[in-house]
Design a protein around this motif. Sequence first.
Motif, PDB file in Angstrom:
ATOM      1  N   UNK A 189       0.810  -1.211   0.000  1.00  0.00           N
ATOM      2  CA  UNK A 189       0.000   0.000   0.000  1.00  0.00           C
ATOM      3  C   UNK A 189       0.842   1.258   0.000  1.00  0.00           C
ATOM      4  N   UNK A 190       1.903   1.271   0.797  1.00  0.00           N
ATOM      5  CA  UNK A 190       2.779   2.443   0.850  1.00  0.00           C
ATOM      6  C   UNK A 190       3.516   2.643  -0.476  1.00  0.00           C
ATOM      7  N   UNK A 191       3.988   1.561  -1.056  1.00  0.00           N
ATOM      8  CA  UNK A 191       4.710   1.679  -2.329  1.00  0.00           C
ATOM      9  C   UNK A 191       3.792   2.167  -3.441  1.00  0.00           C
ATOM     10  N   UNK A 192       2.583   1.672  -3.455  1.00  0.00           N
ATOM     11  CA  UNK A 192       1.635   2.123  -4.484  1.00  0.00           C
ATOM     12  C   UNK A 192       1.275   3.590  -4.282  1.00  0.00           C
ATOM     13  N   UNK A 193       1.067   3.984  -3.026  1.00  0.00           N
ATOM     14  CA  UNK A 193       0.635   5.356  -2.733  1.00  0.00           C
ATOM     15  C   UNK A 193       1.744   6.378  -2.958  1.00  0.00           C
ATOM     16  N   UNK A 194       3.002   5.954  -2.852  1.00  0.00           N
ATOM     17  CA  UNK A 194       4.114   6.903  -2.949  1.00  0.00           C
ATOM     18  C   UNK A 194       4.921   6.751  -4.237  1.00  0.00           C
ATOM     19  N   UNK A 195       4.409   5.946  -5.163  1.00  0.00           N
ATOM     20  CA  UNK A 195       5.167   5.678  -6.389  1.00  0.00           C
ATOM     21  C   UNK A 195       5.541   6.957  -7.138  1.00  0.00           C
ATOM     22  N   UNK A 196       4.662   7.947  -7.105  1.00  0.00           N
ATOM     23  CA  UNK A 196       4.924   9.202  -7.818  1.00  0.00           C
ATOM     24  C   UNK A 196       5.289  10.353  -6.877  1.00  0.00           C
ATOM     25  N   UNK A 197       5.508  10.043  -5.608  1.00  0.00           N
ATOM     26  CA  UNK A 197       5.826  11.101  -4.650  1.00  0.00           C
ATOM     27  C   UNK A 197       7.230  11.653  -4.892  1.00  0.00           C
ATOM     28  N   UNK A 198       7.345  12.953  -4.846  1.00  0.00           N
ATOM     29  CA  UNK A 198       8.658  13.588  -5.054  1.00  0.00           C
ATOM     30  C   UNK A 198       9.464  13.644  -3.765  1.00  0.00           C
ATOM     31  N   UNK A 199       8.849  13.291  -2.626  1.00  0.00           N
ATOM     32  CA  UNK A 199       9.567  13.404  -1.353  1.00  0.00           C
ATOM     33  C   UNK A 199       9.907  12.047  -0.738  1.00  0.00           C
ATOM     34  N   UNK A 200       9.460  10.952  -1.328  1.00  0.00           N
ATOM     35  CA  UNK A 200       9.746   9.619  -0.805  1.00  0.00           C
ATOM     36  C   UNK A 200      10.823   8.968  -1.664  1.00  0.00           C
ATOM     37  N   UNK A 201      11.977   8.723  -1.038  1.00  0.00           N
ATOM     38  CA  UNK A 201      13.078   8.099  -1.767  1.00  0.00           C
ATOM     39  C   UNK A 201      12.951   6.589  -1.803  1.00  0.00           C
ATOM     40  N   UNK A 202      12.406   6.020  -0.719  1.00  0.00           N
ATOM     41  CA  UNK A 202      12.326   4.566  -0.655  1.00  0.00           C
ATOM     42  C   UNK A 202      11.344   4.140   0.431  1.00  0.00           C
ATOM     43  N   UNK A 203      10.555   3.116   0.115  1.00  0.00           N
ATOM     44  CA  UNK A 203       9.784   2.386   1.123  1.00  0.00           C
ATOM     45  C   UNK A 203      10.464   1.032   1.246  1.00  0.00           C
ATOM     46  N   UNK A 204      10.894   0.682   2.451  1.00  0.00           N
ATOM     47  CA  UNK A 204      11.689  -0.538   2.591  1.00  0.00           C
ATOM     48  C   UNK A 204      11.310  -1.280   3.863  1.00  0.00           C
ATOM     49  N   UNK A 205      11.787  -2.491   3.943  1.00  0.00           N
ATOM     50  CA  UNK A 205      11.555  -3.288   5.130  1.00  0.00           C
ATOM     51  C   UNK A 205      11.075  -4.680   4.791  1.00  0.00           C
ATOM     52  N   UNK A 206      10.691  -5.390   5.840  1.00  0.00           N
ATOM     53  CA  UNK A 206      10.202  -6.761   5.715  1.00  0.00           C
ATOM     54  C   UNK A 206       9.196  -7.008   6.819  1.00  0.00           C
ATOM     55  N   UNK A 207       8.115  -7.705   6.489  1.00  0.00           N
ATOM     56  CA  UNK A 207       7.137  -8.019   7.511  1.00  0.00           C
ATOM     57  C   UNK A 207       6.646  -6.759   8.193  1.00  0.00           C
ATOM     58  N   UNK A 208       6.667  -6.767   9.522  1.00  0.00           N
ATOM     59  CA  UNK A 208       6.221  -5.603  10.287  1.00  0.00           C
ATOM     60  C   UNK A 208       7.431  -4.825  10.813  1.00  0.00           C
TER      61      UNK A 208
END
Length: 435
Positions: free
Chosen positions: A339-358
């Motif tokens: 959800x975060x990756x989809x929502x921020x795919x075009x964001x100019x201020x988000x460099x990366x959504x990362x992690x695993x699980x929770x």
Amino acid sequence: MTDDLLARHHAVMPTWMPVYYGDQAIEIVSGSGRRVTDSAGRSYLDFFGGVLTNMIGYDIAEIRDAVSRQLATGVVHTSTLYLIKQQVDLAEKIARVSGIPDARVFFTNSGTEANEAAMLMATNIRRSNQILAIKNSYHGRTFATMAITGHRSWSASSLSPVQVSWLPSGDRVRGRLAGLADADRIEASVEDLRETLATVTAGDVAALIAEPIQGVGGFVHAPDGMLGAYQKVLNEHGILLIADEVQTGWGRTGDHFWGYQAHDVVPDLITFAKGIGNGFALGGVVGRADVVNAVPAISFSTFGGNPVSAAAGNAVLDYVLDHDLQANAKRVGTILLDGLRAATADSTIVAEVRGRGLMIGVEFVRPGTTEPDPAVTLRVFDECRRGGLLVGKGGLYNNVLRMGPPLTLTEAEAREGLDVLTAAIATATAEATVS
């Protein structure tokens, strides 16, 4: 009431001990499940869990009952000069799930103490005070653990009882290895390890200590297989591997029970803390018998693994296994990450959504650059609080939103939190675009 408490806090606590939300600091007075309530009566969905510590959530009957039964005996403390059944029971369980054959367990009060103990064991068996550590890491706040913390904000002293040599972090946003494919990154890092051993050490290095996913560092992690590639070189020199699983253990990453299991490796020592006590002070080391037993003097931990914290630990670990919380972390974490990756795919201020699980991080930068933006991070952080969601901050430049919800988080709660997160990021993005 909160203003008065904040003033009293500032009057008696050190200036270097921060409190979230500045002059709007909150006092959490009650909790249930994944929600907490502050002294003003406002409820929040908790995505930070006391820094990934309230791993099962709040007011969990199984944990409360286990602790109550122990308290009812009247025995809160005996010390390890006497047998402690709760401690032995928990040690047997941890040894069994550690993945280390013929393991031994030593209990402490915290992750910092656990890492200190692991270094004591490693340096004794290797008869060397040389340690390899990873840039951007965090391993604790005591004299030796500060020395192996590769994060300037948390390294309050350059003095050290150990000699440390540094290896590159897994940062994919910036740094000289950023942009490399995973296989190329592993190859370059292994070559760096070989060069480090050949040039800036005396050869007889004791151990490499590494977090499978860096916690305070902003949930940065190396490609899968990195620690395994490192261990092949370490084995050539007899160097031990310590996996700091204080934040990554107990199924939090979803894919594995321990973070190290993503790397085709078995550590010599694993350190743990935080979630295993679900708020009770509990940490420790589990490792190979010959390494753990290498300490040549008498030693023990006065409070580590005491009857009450061990009772809590047993209930926590039983709950994790009985309810397959690792699978839940994978399932619910995927909702958040996707959800975060989809929502921020075009964001100019988000460099990366990362992690695993929770274990999820969102890194914020100035629009169109990789320049860290702690101000916009703070804006999103505060907007989350206004929306009824508690999250954390971190990263080398304090520009990463950190989330480690309880492993009991439901799918509905994940979507609720996701809505608050995406709205907060959208608000900050719009403001950054206008400015």
